[in-house]
Design a protein around this motif. Structure first.
Motif, PDB file in Angstrom:
ATOM      1  N   LEU A 110     141.105  61.306 -31.646  1.00 11.12           N
ATOM      2  CA  LEU A 110     141.522  62.467 -32.337  1.00 11.12           C
ATOM      3  C   LEU A 110     139.877  63.397 -32.452  1.00 11.12           C
ATOM      4  N   GLU A 111     140.381  64.482 -32.224  1.00 10.39           N
ATOM      5  CA  GLU A 111     139.194  65.601 -32.328  1.00 10.39           C
ATOM      6  C   GLU A 111     139.406  66.214 -33.481  1.00 10.39           C
ATOM      7  N   ASP A 112     138.857  66.225 -34.650  1.00 11.21           N
ATOM      8  CA  ASP A 112     139.326  66.840 -35.876  1.00 11.21           C
ATOM      9  C   ASP A 112     137.915  66.864 -36.827  1.00 11.21           C
ATOM     10  N   ASP A 113     137.374  68.232 -36.723  1.00 19.57           N
ATOM     11  CA  ASP A 113     136.205  68.090 -37.518  1.00 19.57           C
ATOM     12  C   ASP A 113     136.503  67.950 -39.215  1.00 19.57           C
ATOM     13  N   GLY A 114     137.529  67.692 -39.689  1.00 18.94           N
ATOM     14  CA  GLY A 114     137.651  67.233 -41.030  1.00 18.94           C
ATOM     15  C   GLY A 114     137.690  65.712 -40.997  1.00 18.94           C
ATOM     16  N   VAL A 115     137.539  65.111 -40.224  1.00 17.79           N
ATOM     17  CA  VAL A 115     137.417  63.644 -39.931  1.00 17.79           C
ATOM     18  C   VAL A 115     136.341  63.114 -39.389  1.00 17.79           C
TER      19      VAL A 115
ATOM     20  N   GLN B 173     133.374  61.167 -48.334  1.00 21.55           N
ATOM     21  CA  GLN B 173     132.656  61.645 -49.536  1.00 21.55           C
ATOM     22  C   GLN B 173     132.914  63.221 -49.500  1.00 21.55           C
ATOM     23  N   SER B 174     133.137  64.034 -48.324  1.00 21.64           N
ATOM     24  CA  SER B 174     133.493  65.369 -48.241  1.00 21.64           C
ATOM     25  C   SER B 174     134.643  65.861 -48.589  1.00 21.64           C
ATOM     26  N   ASP B 175     135.924  65.209 -48.446  1.00 19.78           N
ATOM     27  CA  ASP B 175     137.128  65.728 -48.876  1.00 19.78           C
ATOM     28  C   ASP B 175     138.101  64.755 -49.602  1.00 19.78           C
ATOM     29  N   LYS B 176     137.347  63.507 -49.832  1.00 18.29           N
ATOM     30  CA  LYS B 176     137.996  62.317 -50.576  1.00 18.29           C
ATOM     31  C   LYS B 176     139.277  61.813 -49.868  1.00 18.29           C
ATOM     32  N   ARG B 177     139.556  62.180 -48.583  1.00 19.05           N
ATOM     33  CA  ARG B 177     140.405  61.622 -47.682  1.00 19.05           C
ATOM     34  C   ARG B 177     140.238  60.116 -47.789  1.00 19.05           C
ATOM     35  N   TYR B 178     141.458  59.497 -47.455  1.00 21.69           N
ATOM     36  CA  TYR B 178     141.307  57.936 -47.005  1.00 21.69           C
ATOM     37  C   TYR B 178     141.564  58.039 -45.433  1.00 21.69           C
TER      38      TYR B 178
ATOM     39  N   ALA C 274     143.649  46.964 -50.963  1.00 18.66           N
ATOM     40  CA  ALA C 274     142.903  47.603 -49.988  1.00 18.66           C
ATOM     41  C   ALA C 274     141.376  47.350 -50.265  1.00 18.66           C
ATOM     42  N   THR C 275     140.353  47.456 -49.319  1.00 24.19           N
ATOM     43  CA  THR C 275     139.256  47.156 -49.164  1.00 24.19           C
ATOM     44  C   THR C 275     138.778  48.635 -49.001  1.00 24.19           C
ATOM     45  N   VAL C 276     138.100  49.515 -49.806  1.00 20.31           N
ATOM     46  CA  VAL C 276     137.713  50.800 -49.337  1.00 20.31           C
ATOM     47  C   VAL C 276     136.210  51.162 -49.321  1.00 20.31           C
ATOM     48  N   VAL C 277     135.991  51.353 -48.162  1.00 21.86           N
ATOM     49  CA  VAL C 277     134.543  51.566 -47.614  1.00 21.86           C
ATOM     50  C   VAL C 277     134.201  53.154 -47.908  1.00 21.86           C
ATOM     51  N   SER C 278     133.155  53.390 -48.647  1.00 23.32           N
ATOM     52  CA  SER C 278     132.705  54.806 -48.601  1.00 23.32           C
ATOM     53  C   SER C 278     131.719  55.190 -47.620  1.00 23.32           C
ATOM     54  N   THR C 279     131.738  56.345 -47.059  1.00 19.73           N
ATOM     55  CA  THR C 279     130.824  56.928 -45.855  1.00 19.73           C
ATOM     56  C   THR C 279     130.619  58.487 -46.213  1.00 19.73           C
ATOM     57  N   ASP C 280     129.162  58.733 -46.114  1.00 17.01           N
ATOM     58  CA  ASP C 280     128.851  59.863 -46.393  1.00 17.01           C
ATOM     59  C   ASP C 280     128.870  61.095 -45.129  1.00 17.01           C
ATOM     60  N   GLY C 281     129.240  60.361 -43.870  1.00 20.79           N
ATOM     61  CA  GLY C 281     129.249  60.987 -42.658  1.00 20.79           C
ATOM     62  C   GLY C 281     127.780  60.917 -41.965  1.00 20.79           C
ATOM     63  N   SER C 282     127.018  60.103 -42.646  1.00 16.91           N
ATOM     64  CA  SER C 282     125.480  60.151 -41.787  1.00 16.91           C
ATOM     65  C   SER C 282     125.473  59.004 -40.705  1.00 16.91           C
TER      66      SER C 282
END
Length: 383
Positions: free
Chosen positions: A72-77, A115-120, A177-185
């Motif tokens: 998928l090419e999605d700038d929001g993901v 972290q940017s849009d809080k989507r899972y 669910a195990t939820v992992v957080s990412t800041d996109g770095s």
């Protein structure tokens, strides 16, 4: 079976006996790359969370939980495309819904929260979530989703036909669910890569590059696909694109070794991940390498042709291919060369015992990689 790092894209292990699976199963080189430990392990932040089925379906329908499609090419993901597509059979789907109706325990999900849009984003659990969504909707694959492969008491029931007590049982069921957080770095994405790599077992395993394409989706990955569609490159590699993206990974190997050969170290997956993360947005270094790649592909297609990428087996040899491409690209940046001269140089290379040794055994080792590219570069320089 080939040596672990010959680069020849051929079946490995007992799975090689299955007809028609040659392009789908992992090669020995890919197994070796997946199983090689990282020099640095990145820490992560995660938490546990329970989701009820009704809430999961509502979030899926609203786009608050995303099951990315492969590539998928999605700038929001920020972490796109881990899943290979929906592959559960109807029997598996029916039995999953039945398990929930019976109150049986269900395996947990792995989600990534941006972290940017809080989507899972779904790291693991696509089959379960898509099944729930389809059953609630009442349609799967264009047909009415009525339970068939279940006990008599549930047979032919759709979501709409469920008695109220059963509907509440289903909707109120919880999935952990195990939820992992990412800041996109890059560091955060590398941690997610390592998590997924450890989850990546059973069924049709993803290759290191399939995980990479998912994780580092962006302009660089788009450029890899553009280069992979070049007529000259396709005439060299083969008309049909590889279903496991091995042709695209070979392009990334060429670009990375052309740009950062001095920084190469094992494992290959780590080197390519670093390159994909650093150049994700297509900087000048990648633009220059891409231009040289196109020129080299054209010269090889007009010169020696597809045999330049192959040994006696007739299958693409990644080590030989990348060395010839990088060596020719190094020559192009210094002086022009004719297709005829390229042909002569390739013949000289493919009949050189030392070059053959570097493209046949232990080809991922640092010294071997450096040596074969040096030999190729010297040969093209003298042509």
């Amino acid at each position: 079976m080939t040596d672990e790092a010959t680069g020849a894209f051929v079946p490995s292990h007992a799975e090689a006996d299955r007809p028609g699976d040659e392009d789908l199963i992992l090669t020995d080189e890919e197994f070796d790359d997946l199983e090689t430990a990282e020099a640095v392990v990145t820490p992560i932040s995660y938490s546990g969370q329970d989701f009820d089925v009704d809430g999961l379906v509502r979030r899926l329908n609203k786009g608050d939980i995303v099951v990315p499609s492969f590539g998928l090419e999605d700038d929001g993901v920020e972490t796109a495309g881990f899943q290979r597509g929906f592959v559960w059979t109807r029997k598996q789907m029916d039995r999953f819904i039945e398990s929930l109706l019976l109150g049986y325990p269900i395996p947990g999900l792995f989600l990534v929260r941006q972290q940017s849009d809080k989507r899972y984003l779904v790291l693991d659990g696509q089959q379960r979530l898509k099944t729930l969504q389809a059953f609630h909707k009442g349609v799967h694959d264009g047909k009415v989703f009525a339970l068939i492969n279940v006990a008599d008491q549930f047979r032919n029931l759709t979501y709409e036909k469920l008695p109220e007590p059963l509907r509440r049982t289903l909707d109120d069921a919880f999935l952990q669910a195990t939820v992992v957080s990412t800041d996109g770095s890059r560091e955060s994405l590398e941690a997610v890569y390592q998590i997924f790599e450890r989850l990546n077992s059973g069924g049709t395993q993803l290759t290191p590059h399939e995980i990479r394409v998912a994780l580092f989706a962006g302009p660089l990955i788009g450029e890899l696909e553009r280069l992979n569609s070049l007529p000259s490159w396709r005439s060299m590699y083969g008309e049909k694109k590889n279903p496991r993206l091995r042709d695209q990974e070979l392009i990334l190997r060429v670009l990375a070794l052309f740009t950062d050969l001095d920084r190469y170290s094992r494992p290959l997956k780590g080197f390519l991940n670093d390159y994909a993360g650093e150049h994700r947005e297509m900087d000048d270094a990648v633009v220059g390498a891409s231009t040289a790649f196109e020129h080299a592909s054209d010269l090889l297609a007009r010169g020696p042709g597809a045999s330049a990428f192959r040994k006696g087996s007739g299958q693409v040899n990644a080590a030989q291919s990348e060395a010839i491409m990088v060596g020719l690209m190094n020559r192009i940046t210094k002086a022009p060369i004719t297709p005829e001269a390229v042909t002569d140089a390739v013949i000289k290379l493919t009949t050189d015992p030392e070059f053959d040794a570097t493209t046949t055994r232990s080809t991922a080792d640092e010294l071997v990689v450096q040596t074969r590219i040096r030999i190729a570069s010297d040969t093209f320089s003298e042509a």
